[in-house]
Every structure is written in C-alpha cells, then in structure tokens.
Motif scaffolding. Structure first.
Motif, PDB file in Angstrom:
ATOM      1  N   MET A   1     -37.943  77.336 -53.675  1.00  0.00           N
ATOM      2  CA  MET A   1     -36.572  77.574 -53.214  1.00  0.00           C
ATOM      3  C   MET A   1     -35.822  78.510 -54.167  1.00  0.00           C
ATOM      4  O   MET A   1     -36.267  78.766 -55.276  1.00  0.00           O
ATOM      5  CB  MET A   1     -35.814  76.256 -53.045  1.00  0.00           C
ATOM      6  N   ASN A   2     -34.680  79.017 -53.719  1.00  0.00           N
ATOM      7  CA  ASN A   2     -33.844  79.913 -54.523  1.00  0.00           C
ATOM      8  C   ASN A   2     -32.572  79.173 -54.949  1.00  0.00           C
ATOM      9  O   ASN A   2     -32.062  78.338 -54.203  1.00  0.00           O
ATOM     10  CB  ASN A   2     -33.402  81.142 -53.717  1.00  0.00           C
ATOM     11  N   LEU A   3     -32.089  79.522 -56.129  1.00  0.00           N
ATOM     12  CA  LEU A   3     -30.863  78.886 -56.615  1.00  0.00           C
ATOM     13  C   LEU A   3     -29.893  79.945 -57.135  1.00  0.00           C
ATOM     14  O   LEU A   3     -30.277  80.811 -57.925  1.00  0.00           O
ATOM     15  CB  LEU A   3     -31.208  77.909 -57.752  1.00  0.00           C
ATOM     16  N   ILE A   4     -28.657  79.841 -56.677  1.00  0.00           N
ATOM     17  CA  ILE A   4     -27.581  80.634 -57.281  1.00  0.00           C
ATOM     18  C   ILE A   4     -26.669  79.651 -57.997  1.00  0.00           C
ATOM     19  O   ILE A   4     -26.112  78.739 -57.378  1.00  0.00           O
ATOM     20  CB  ILE A   4     -26.765  81.414 -56.215  1.00  0.00           C
ATOM     21  N   MET A   5     -26.573  79.797 -59.307  1.00  0.00           N
ATOM     22  CA  MET A   5     -25.726  78.883 -60.081  1.00  0.00           C
ATOM     23  C   MET A   5     -24.694  79.736 -60.824  1.00  0.00           C
ATOM     24  O   MET A   5     -25.062  80.613 -61.610  1.00  0.00           O
ATOM     25  CB  MET A   5     -26.583  78.086 -61.058  1.00  0.00           C
TER      26      MET A   5
END
Lengths: 168, 204
Positions: A1-5
C-alpha cells in the motif's frame, strides 16, 4: 500500500491504495524513552494515543510520501514526534546492516520514499536534512528515497503531482 | 571564572543515562555548575536563566537519528526568547546505543545550525557510541577519563571534539547487546522470543 503522512492539512482524496494521514489533526504525545515497546509489550507502544494507529500504516506501506516542515535541518516537531513514536516497528536487538549496527525491523516493508521538505530552507539546512534522510534510510527500511525541497506554497501542488505519478 | 549549566535533554531525564553522564561531568567540573533537567514545562524558565551562564553543556540521547523532539522544541523556545545580555557557549554531549559514534553526527549538525542561525558559539563536542550500556561495563573508565578531558576543555576554553565507543568488534558488540536487551526483557517478565515478535500492534 501507499502512505502519505503530512504535518499539515493537504486537500487530497484518499483512494483504495493510498492512505493519507494528517498528523496535525492527531493527538500524539512525545516518546518517553521507556523502551516498553521493545521490552515490555513488544510491537506496541505503552502510550495509547493516536500514534498507535499510525505506525502500523508506516510498517505496511511500500511507497511513502512524507511531508514535513524543516527546522534546524531536521523534521519540525509535528513530524518528528511521530517518527519517534514509530519505534515499536523495530526490535531492541541489533544487527549489522550496510556495515553499521542498526536495530532489527519487525514486519516492516521495504520502502520507496519521497520526502517533501518545505519551508524557507537554507543551503546549510538542506545539507543537514540530506544527511538525516540518508541515516533514516538505514533505520526506516528505505530501499530508495528522493528529497524535494520546496516553498510552503508549493506543498499541495507537489503532493498532487506525486499522487498522480503513483496512480499511473 | 565561568559558570556552567548542564542541561539534560533526555525525555526520561530523571532516570536517564544522560543524567549519569552529566553527573560524571559535574564531578570533574571546577567551575560553578548547575544541573537542570528539561521538561515540557520549564523551557521558558531555562531561557530566562541561560544568560547567567558562560557555558551550557547539553547532554542528550540520539532519538531517531536526530534531537529528541523535546530538545528541538526547547531550541525553538530559546530562539524566540534569547538571553538579553551575553550568550553562553554551547557544548554538546550526545550518546547513541549503536556502536558507531558517527551515528550522532546529524544531531550535532542540527545544534551547530541552531548556533549559527542564532549567534551562539559552539564549544566542545562529545559523541558517544554504545552509550546505552557502556557505563555498566568494564569500559566505564574510558568514558570517565574522556569526560574528564571534556570538562577540562570547557574550563580552559580550549574547546575540542571527543568521541568514544566500546572497543569491540561489531559482532562482539551485537553479542553483548543481545545479552543486555534479553536481560532487560527478563526484568519485565518476557523472553527473547517474545521480544523478537514480528507483530506490530498485534498484526503480522
């Protein structure tokens, strides 16, 4: 999965593959250095605030986009607080990794990381920040990383550009 | 004669290794010396007093490759509330649990940047590797002697850089740290296998 934090609100829409976390809206206390997540309740922080919902996403993402203001060549407080609280994803035990001693990771995916470092950043700060990310790469399981230094007003545009690239 | 503040920037200051290092430094310090523990509530108070000192030694552990966030916040408060009279010389003592003292370099660079941006002189710098356990090993005397030299350098204003780690190979260090952490877990009633779980928040 991809994460934008991110340490600030960004006007983007999450999709099935991408989780967006705005740290500025969460209640995350400072790490107290108790080593509980290594030696008492391994893999779980003893402080049961919003951070415990965040670090599992960090662990299971293979593509991450981190967005932080820069202060003294490092992450500013909001982002750094979360980085410190993410140590339950590591073990206490030490291994040799790329010729240096580092902690073993738990079930943490290798990551392609992009870091958006924003603010009014001097050349000196950029150098320190590059050294920091190079160190983070060893401890945060980055298999590749890219740093983008930008002004405050360009953050949203850059994030959207990267999101588009991910979705291609 | 100068006057020094030893500022413990560890998030667990009262129970920290930084406190033990600060104590050794204070024992060898011949200048008037005050020891202060950083908390989330005393930043302004420290800023209001810091101008009374000729020197400050900041003692702290490496946190995620950089300054602990509480110390970062303190520097931001100090930037907003600088001393009205003279500014002290800032010396640095940073320790990490890894064998390589060089892993502390980014934290040192960050403080140097703060000093540069805010017109503070940087004093002596001490980077310690294997700092989690070294005080309870036969290598303690090496730290003690090096801290004595650090203390002298501050008193004489002949500021220098120091570094130290356990004189072990990486493999021996790993063996020693395995024993250290396994015993740490044992005190909490858990074994090595439990500490090595791959689960994060109970999920694989």
């Amino acid at each position: 999965m991809n994460l934008i934090m991110s340490d600030r609100d960004i006007n983007i829409v999450e999709n099935r593959n991408t989780k967006y976390i705005d740290l500025s809206k969460l209640k995350i206390n400072n790490c107290i250095g108790c080593f509980g997540c290594w030696t008492k309740t391994p893999g779980k922080c003893v402080i049961r605030d919003d951070a415990v919902k965040v670090y599992p996403y960090i662990a299971k993402s293979d593509k991450v986009l981190y967005v932080s203001r820069v202060k003294y060549g490092g992450y500013d407080s909001v982002f750094k607080t979360m980085v410190e609280r993410a140590i339950p994803v590591q073990q206490a035990f030490i291994r040799i990794h790329n010729g240096e001693t580092h902690h073993f990771q738990r079930n943490v995916k290798e990551k392609d990381a992009t870091i958006i470092a924003y603010g009014n950043i001097s050349d000196g700060e950029k150098k320190v920040f590059e050294s920091l990310i190079s160190r983070n790469a060893q401890n945060m399981n980055f298999k590749s990383y890219k740093i983008l230094f930008i002004e405050d007003n360009m953050v949203e545009t850059e994030v959207k550009k990267i999101l588009e690239q991910w979705e291609k | 004669m100068g006057k020094i503040m030893i500022l413990n920037g560890s998030p667990r200051a009262p129970k920290s290794n930084s406190k033990r290092y600060a104590k050794i430094f204070a024992d060898y310090m011949t200048m008037e010396c005050d020891y202060v523990e950083l908390t989330s509530k005393n930043h302004s108070d420290i800023c209001s007093k810091i101008g009374e000192y000729t020197d400050v030694l900041i003692v702290f552990p490496l946190y995620a490759d950089a300054l602990p966030v509480g110390l970062l916040d303190f520097f931001k408060t100090l930037e907003a509330n600088p001393p009205l009279a003279s500014k002290p010389v800032i010396s640095i003592f940073v320790n990490c649990g890894f064998l390589e003292y060089t892993q502390n370099e980014v934290a040192v660079m960050m403080i140097k940047l703060f000093c540069q941006q805010n017109n503070y002189k940087v004093g002596s710098i001490f980077m310690l590797g294997s700092g989690e356990a070294i005080l309870d090993t036969p290598f303690r005397f090496m730290v003690t002697m090096a801290i004595k030299r650090l203390s002298k350098s501050v008193v004489n204003k002949s500021y220098k850089e120091f570094h130290l780690s356990m004189p072990l190979t990486k493999r021996l260090f790993i063996l020693a740290s395995n024993v250290y952490w396994t015993n740490y877990g044992k005190k909490n009633g858990i074994d090595k296998k439990q500490m090595q779980t791959m689960e994060i928040e109970g999920q694989l």
